[in-house]
Design a protein around this motif. Structure first.
Motif, short mmCIF file in Angstrom:
data_model
loop_
_atom_site.label_atom_id
_atom_site.label_comp_id
_atom_site.label_asym_id
_atom_site.label_seq_id
_atom_site.Cartn_x
_atom_site.Cartn_y
_atom_site.Cartn_z
N UNK A 128 0.83 -1.20 0.00
CA UNK A 128 0.00 0.00 0.00
C UNK A 128 0.87 1.26 0.00
N UNK A 129 1.92 1.26 0.81
CA UNK A 129 2.83 2.41 0.85
C UNK A 129 3.54 2.59 -0.49
N UNK A 130 3.87 1.47 -1.12
CA UNK A 130 4.54 1.55 -2.42
C UNK A 130 3.61 2.14 -3.47
N UNK A 131 2.36 1.71 -3.47
CA UNK A 131 1.38 2.28 -4.40
C UNK A 131 1.20 3.77 -4.14
N UNK A 132 1.16 4.14 -2.88
CA UNK A 132 1.04 5.56 -2.55
C UNK A 132 2.21 6.37 -3.08
N UNK A 133 3.40 5.81 -2.96
CA UNK A 133 4.59 6.48 -3.49
C UNK A 133 4.53 6.59 -5.01
N UNK A 134 4.21 5.48 -5.67
CA UNK A 134 4.19 5.47 -7.14
C UNK A 134 3.08 6.36 -7.70
N UNK A 141 1.25 6.88 -12.38
CA UNK A 141 -0.01 7.32 -11.78
C UNK A 141 -1.24 6.66 -12.39
N UNK A 142 -1.30 6.59 -13.71
CA UNK A 142 -2.49 6.06 -14.37
C UNK A 142 -2.72 4.58 -14.05
N UNK A 143 -1.64 3.85 -13.81
CA UNK A 143 -1.77 2.42 -13.50
C UNK A 143 -2.05 2.19 -12.01
N UNK A 144 -1.62 3.12 -11.19
CA UNK A 144 -1.71 2.92 -9.74
C UNK A 144 -3.07 3.35 -9.18
N UNK A 145 -3.64 4.40 -9.73
CA UNK A 145 -4.91 4.92 -9.20
C UNK A 145 -5.99 3.83 -9.15
N UNK A 146 -6.20 3.03 -10.20
CA UNK A 146 -7.23 1.97 -10.10
C UNK A 146 -6.96 0.98 -8.97
N UNK A 147 -5.69 0.69 -8.69
CA UNK A 147 -5.36 -0.24 -7.62
C UNK A 147 -5.67 0.36 -6.25
N UNK A 148 -5.42 1.66 -6.10
CA UNK A 148 -5.75 2.33 -4.84
C UNK A 148 -7.26 2.39 -4.65
N UNK A 149 -7.99 2.60 -5.73
CA UNK A 149 -9.45 2.62 -5.65
C UNK A 149 -9.97 1.25 -5.24
N UNK A 150 -9.40 0.19 -5.81
CA UNK A 150 -9.80 -1.17 -5.42
C UNK A 150 -9.48 -1.44 -3.95
N UNK A 151 -8.39 -0.88 -3.49
CA UNK A 151 -7.99 -1.07 -2.09
C UNK A 151 -9.02 -0.47 -1.13
N UNK A 152 -9.75 0.51 -1.61
CA UNK A 152 -10.79 1.15 -0.78
C UNK A 152 -11.96 0.20 -0.52
N UNK A 161 -7.89 3.22 4.88
CA UNK A 161 -7.42 4.54 5.30
C UNK A 161 -6.17 4.94 4.53
N UNK A 162 -5.22 4.01 4.38
CA UNK A 162 -4.00 4.31 3.65
C UNK A 162 -4.28 4.65 2.19
N UNK A 163 -5.20 3.90 1.58
CA UNK A 163 -5.55 4.15 0.18
C UNK A 163 -6.23 5.52 0.03
#
Length: 209
Positions: A128-134, A141-152, A161-163
């Motif tokens: 999660x921290x790595x995705x936040x950094x990337x 950014x374009x590849x990571x945002x969907x993964x952070x949304x899924x993490x929610x 919370x981290x996402x």
């Protein structure tokens, strides 16, 4: 480039030195002068039981850069050791720090998504921290945002919370839609709704759409 005053074996020994400055210097010199020899050795040191040693190896692999990425992804996939898996993920961050404009191979995102579902909380939190950094890098950014949304959508409140904290600072319409839906979804835990609302307010303060 000048030759180092120490041999590869001397630098390898320095990776376990009690002085962190000596360890870090050995990492840098190995990466600069002995990259081909250093790569398998640093990968091997991720298994070392001494935290000082495996953390130094993580830094060294970051200095070596993207040549270490396929080895890190393979080790993550084949290891059943939570510490080793977390080291692989943390080393990806170090690669990104040293080479911020170079994109990772597609498999990297697959591994990070798998890591979010790891039972070991250190591995999942590292992902999660790595995705936040990337997410703050244009190349990812374009590849990571969907993964952070899924993490929610995960059950782990800490992951959500981290996402949400990472998404709050990203300028993308997808993010706004995600946060608005979470904030208004009465089927969600009240804490999740509150965190989503706080992230929306954070976005407003940053003038993000």
């Amino acid at each position: 480039m000048d030759s180092p005053s120490q041999s590869f074996d001397q630098l390898l020994a320095d990776l376990a030195h009690p002085n962190p400055n000596i360890r870090d210097n050995a990492c840098t010199l190995m990466a600069e002068h002995f990259a081909d020899q250093a790569l398998p050795q640093l990968i091997s040191l991720l298994h070392d039981p001494d935290p000082a040693v495996y953390r130094t190896a993580v830094k060294g692999l970051g200095i070596l850069g993207h040549q270490s990425v396929p080895h890190l992804l393979e080790l993550f996939e084949t290891s059943d050791n939570g510490t080793v898996k977390a080291c692989c993920i943390k080393a990806l961050v170090q690669v990104s720090v040293n080479f911020p404009t170079q994109a990772f191979p597609a498999q990297t995102m697959d591994v990070l998504e798998k890591a979010l579902d790891e039972a070991n909380p250190v591995v999942a939190q590292s992902a999660l921290m790595t995705l936040g950094h990337l997410s703050k890098q244009d190349s990812e950014k374009e590849r990571v945002i969907p993964l952070l949304i899924k993490a929610c959508e995960r059950d782990n409140i800490a992951h959500v919370q981290g996402a949400l904290m990472a998404l709050a600072e990203l300028d993308a319409p997808l993010v706004t839609d995600c946060l608005e839906k979470l904030a208004s979804d009465m089927g969600k835990d009240s804490l999740v709704r509150e965190m989503a609302q706080a992230s929306l307010e954070r976005r407003e303060s940053l003038n993000l759409g």
